[in-house]
Design a protein around this motif. Structure first.
Motif, mmCIF file in Angstrom:
data_model
loop_
_atom_site.group_PDB
_atom_site.id
_atom_site.type_symbol
_atom_site.label_atom_id
_atom_site.label_comp_id
_atom_site.label_asym_id
_atom_site.label_seq_id
_atom_site.Cartn_x
_atom_site.Cartn_y
_atom_site.Cartn_z
ATOM 1 N N LEU A 1 54.306 73.030 19.483
ATOM 2 C CA LEU A 1 54.066 71.986 20.472
ATOM 3 C C LEU A 1 54.591 72.484 21.807
ATOM 4 N N LEU B 1 46.073 67.441 14.361
ATOM 5 C CA LEU B 1 46.224 66.508 15.475
ATOM 6 C C LEU B 1 44.941 65.699 15.630
ATOM 7 N N GLU C 1 49.793 69.305 9.793
ATOM 8 C CA GLU C 1 49.172 68.072 10.267
ATOM 9 C C GLU C 1 48.100 68.400 11.293
ATOM 10 N N GLN D 1 43.228 71.497 15.712
ATOM 11 C CA GLN D 1 44.582 71.809 16.186
ATOM 12 C C GLN D 1 45.584 71.267 15.175
ATOM 13 N N HIS D 2 46.568 72.100 14.821
ATOM 14 C CA HIS D 2 47.542 71.718 13.801
ATOM 15 C C HIS D 2 48.969 71.920 14.289
#
Length: 157
Positions: free
Chosen positions: A131, A96, A94, A106-107
């Protein structure tokens, strides 16, 4: 690369037991109508018209979560499926969103496992990262809230 390759300090997992078979739980993640009916923590909704799911490796996953109390507050999801194993596994990357809601470079990686239990149910295990550790508790709480909505949806089927 998947979440198992990341620094464990940057990854969190959330699990939830559901009294429904893996095929039903998997469908709730991969059918646009069902996903729109449950996804997002309490107080957030996913408009059905925002959902695009191309459930295959390399396929897109697009939708937006909207805050029920303040519809101007929107959280878009821009993801790509990396691995898809019918009724067993979804892995994706995903992007961001930036301040404008558009995807950034950013993933985070998300791995969702649908594990059959001996009683015909499913142990749902979601792992996400990288994260910062400071956001793990809040993100995990958001997923738990979402899974409560998922359980309510599945009870209707």
């Amino acid at each position: 690369m998947d979440v198992t390759d990341l620094d464990p300090a940057e990854v969190f997992s959330v699990s939830h037991d559901l009294p429904h078979p893996p095929a039903a739980v998997f469908a709730a993640f991969t059918d646009p109508d069902r996903l729109a009916a449950w996804f997002g923590p309490q107080g957030w909704s996913v408009p059905r018209e925002s959902v695009l799911l191309e459930v295959r490796p390399g396929g897109r996953q697009r939708f937006r979560m909207v805050n029920d109390a303040d519809p101007a507050q929107v959280a878009p999801v821009h993801a790509t499926y990396l691995r898809v194993e019918q009724d067993a596994l979804l892995e994706g990357r995903e992007a961001l969103p930036g301040p404008d809601g558009e995807p950034t470079h950013q993933h985070v990686l998300v791995r969702t496992e649908f594990l059959a239990t001996g009683d015909g149910g499913t142990l749902l295990v979601l792992t996400q990262g990288p994260l910062p550790a400071v956001v793990h508790a809040g993100a995990a709480a958001g997923w738990r809230s979402s899974f409560a909505k998922l359980e309510a949806l599945l009870a209707r089927y």
